[in-house]
Scaffold this motif. Structure first.
Motif, PDB file in Angstrom:
ATOM      1  N   GLY A 132      33.752  35.587  47.679  1.00  0.00           N
ATOM      2  CA  GLY A 132      33.284  35.390  49.038  1.00  0.00           C
ATOM      3  C   GLY A 132      33.722  34.073  49.619  1.00  0.00           C
ATOM      4  N   TRP A 133      33.255  33.868  50.817  1.00  0.00           N
ATOM      5  CA  TRP A 133      33.534  32.639  51.551  1.00  0.00           C
ATOM      6  C   TRP A 133      32.217  31.996  51.981  1.00  0.00           C
ATOM      7  CZ3 TRP A 133      38.257  30.459  52.126  1.00  0.00           C
ATOM      8  CH2 TRP A 133      39.364  31.265  51.827  1.00  0.00           C
ATOM      9  N   TYR A 134      32.148  30.700  51.751  1.00  0.00           N
ATOM     10  CA  TYR A 134      31.032  29.892  52.211  1.00  0.00           C
ATOM     11  C   TYR A 134      31.593  28.849  53.177  1.00  0.00           C
ATOM     12  CZ  TYR A 134      27.997  31.664  48.455  1.00  0.00           C
ATOM     13  OH  TYR A 134      27.244  32.463  47.622  1.00  0.00           O
ATOM     14  N   ARG A 135      30.713  28.256  53.943  1.00  0.00           N
ATOM     15  CA  ARG A 135      31.150  27.173  54.816  1.00  0.00           C
ATOM     16  C   ARG A 135      30.098  26.068  54.857  1.00  0.00           C
ATOM     17  NH1 ARG A 135      30.899  30.232  60.729  1.00  0.00           N
ATOM     18  NH2 ARG A 135      28.616  30.351  60.909  1.00  0.00           N
TER      19      ARG A 135
ATOM     20  N   GLU B 285      26.612  27.395  53.351  1.00  0.00           N
ATOM     21  CA  GLU B 285      26.013  28.695  53.592  1.00  0.00           C
ATOM     22  C   GLU B 285      27.026  29.808  53.334  1.00  0.00           C
ATOM     23  OE1 GLU B 285      24.871  29.173  57.694  1.00  0.00           O
ATOM     24  OE2 GLU B 285      26.904  28.815  58.441  1.00  0.00           O
ATOM     25  N   LEU B 286      26.490  30.948  52.931  1.00  0.00           N
ATOM     26  CA  LEU B 286      27.329  32.112  52.713  1.00  0.00           C
ATOM     27  C   LEU B 286      27.800  32.656  54.058  1.00  0.00           C
ATOM     28  CD1 LEU B 286      28.473  34.410  50.892  1.00  0.00           C
ATOM     29  CD2 LEU B 286      26.310  35.605  51.314  1.00  0.00           C
ATOM     30  N   VAL B 287      29.090  32.942  54.148  1.00  0.00           N
ATOM     31  CA  VAL B 287      29.654  33.567  55.339  1.00  0.00           C
ATOM     32  C   VAL B 287      29.834  35.059  55.096  1.00  0.00           C
ATOM     33  CG1 VAL B 287      31.640  33.648  56.887  1.00  0.00           C
ATOM     34  CG2 VAL B 287      30.834  31.446  56.007  1.00  0.00           C
TER      35      VAL B 287
ATOM     36  N   SER C 138      30.832  38.079  51.651  1.00  0.00           N
ATOM     37  CA  SER C 138      31.189  38.332  50.260  1.00  0.00           C
ATOM     38  C   SER C 138      31.582  39.786  50.101  1.00  0.00           C
ATOM     39  CB  SER C 138      30.039  37.967  49.323  1.00  0.00           C
ATOM     40  OG  SER C 138      28.938  38.819  49.550  1.00  0.00           O
ATOM     41  N   ILE C 139      32.290  40.036  49.007  1.00  0.00           N
ATOM     42  CA  ILE C 139      32.714  41.405  48.704  1.00  0.00           C
ATOM     43  C   ILE C 139      32.676  41.585  47.196  1.00  0.00           C
ATOM     44  CG2 ILE C 139      35.168  40.751  48.726  1.00  0.00           C
ATOM     45  CD1 ILE C 139      35.709  43.595  49.908  1.00  0.00           C
ATOM     46  N   THR C 140      32.084  42.675  46.746  1.00  0.00           N
ATOM     47  CA  THR C 140      31.968  42.914  45.316  1.00  0.00           C
ATOM     48  C   THR C 140      33.223  43.589  44.775  1.00  0.00           C
ATOM     49  OG1 THR C 140      31.020  45.122  45.522  1.00  0.00           O
ATOM     50  CG2 THR C 140      29.492  43.250  45.640  1.00  0.00           C
ATOM     51  N   SER C 141      33.277  43.706  43.451  1.00  0.00           N
ATOM     52  CA  SER C 141      34.417  44.382  42.836  1.00  0.00           C
ATOM     53  C   SER C 141      34.479  45.845  43.261  1.00  0.00           C
ATOM     54  CB  SER C 141      34.333  44.269  41.320  1.00  0.00           C
ATOM     55  OG  SER C 141      33.093  44.791  40.859  1.00  0.00           O
ATOM     56  N   GLY C 142      33.335  46.389  43.661  1.00  0.00           N
ATOM     57  CA  GLY C 142      33.299  47.769  44.128  1.00  0.00           C
ATOM     58  C   GLY C 142      33.577  47.913  45.606  1.00  0.00           C
ATOM     59  N   GLY C 143      33.743  46.786  46.298  1.00  0.00           N
ATOM     60  CA  GLY C 143      34.080  46.822  47.714  1.00  0.00           C
ATOM     61  C   GLY C 143      32.904  46.702  48.663  1.00  0.00           C
ATOM     62  N   THR C 144      31.715  46.490  48.151  1.00  0.00           N
ATOM     63  CA  THR C 144      30.551  46.321  49.020  1.00  0.00           C
ATOM     64  C   THR C 144      30.604  44.947  49.672  1.00  0.00           C
ATOM     65  OG1 THR C 144      29.200  47.757  47.640  1.00  0.00           O
ATOM     66  CG2 THR C 144      28.040  46.275  49.132  1.00  0.00           C
ATOM     67  N   THR C 145      30.434  44.924  50.982  1.00  0.00           N
ATOM     68  CA  THR C 145      30.515  43.668  51.721  1.00  0.00           C
ATOM     69  C   THR C 145      29.146  43.204  52.203  1.00  0.00           C
ATOM     70  OG1 THR C 145      30.961  44.856  53.777  1.00  0.00           O
ATOM     71  CG2 THR C 145      32.865  44.104  52.510  1.00  0.00           C
ATOM     72  N   ASN C 146      29.050  41.910  52.392  1.00  0.00           N
ATOM     73  CA  ASN C 146      27.825  41.302  52.902  1.00  0.00           C
ATOM     74  C   ASN C 146      28.233  40.177  53.840  1.00  0.00           C
ATOM     75  OD1 ASN C 146      24.990  40.677  53.040  1.00  0.00           O
ATOM     76  ND2 ASN C 146      25.378  38.950  51.681  1.00  0.00           N
ATOM     77  N   TYR C 147      27.575  40.107  54.997  1.00  0.00           N
ATOM     78  CA  TYR C 147      27.911  39.096  55.990  1.00  0.00           C
ATOM     79  C   TYR C 147      26.673  38.333  56.429  1.00  0.00           C
ATOM     80  CZ  TYR C 147      32.327  41.618  56.599  1.00  0.00           C
ATOM     81  OH  TYR C 147      33.554  42.208  56.395  1.00  0.00           O
TER      82      TYR C 147
END
Length: 117
Positions: free
Chosen positions: A34-37, A45-47, A49-58
């Motif tokens: 993922g990316w933080y800033r 803070e978390l911007v 993320s993406i899991t190995s299975g492709g699940t994303t979180n924003y």
């Protein structure tokens, strides 16, 4: 896991940037990336993320504006940032979480994103 971030820079408000994070190993074996800033005077803070299975979180603040994606063949994770605002100005860090019972954090060196008004 070594991470190399690239793609930051200076852009006017409303513009776009694409960040890329290259991992030193096969990212399929990494639980999530993922990316933080971190803006001056603020906590990291978390911007997105993406899991190995492709699940994303924003983060709520970037939903519909940023898109995270991964390329398992290239071992890269990208962050497409559109409609940038001065509030998006920060140092952006690539992150990898890897582990079985305990998830260890690995960090890239950070790349500066500056959005001018």
């Amino acid at each position: 896991v070594q991470l190399q971030a690239s793609g930051g820079g200076l852009v006017q408000a409303g513009g776009s940037l694409r960040l890329s994070c290259a991992a030193s190993q096969n990212i399929v074996s990494i639980n999530s990336m993922g990316w933080y800033r971190q803006a001056p005077g603020k906590q990291r803070e978390l911007v997105a993320s993406i899991t190995s299975g492709g699940t994303t979180n924003y983060a709520d603040s970037v939903k519909g504006q940023f898109t995270i994606s991964r390329d398992d063949a290239k071992n890269t994770v990208d962050l497409q940032m559109n409609s940038l605002k001065p509030g998006d100005t920060a140092v952006y860090y690539c992150n990898a979480k890897k582990g079985v019972t305990i998830k260890y954090d690995f960090w890239g060196q950070g790349t500066q994103v500056t959005v001018s008004s």
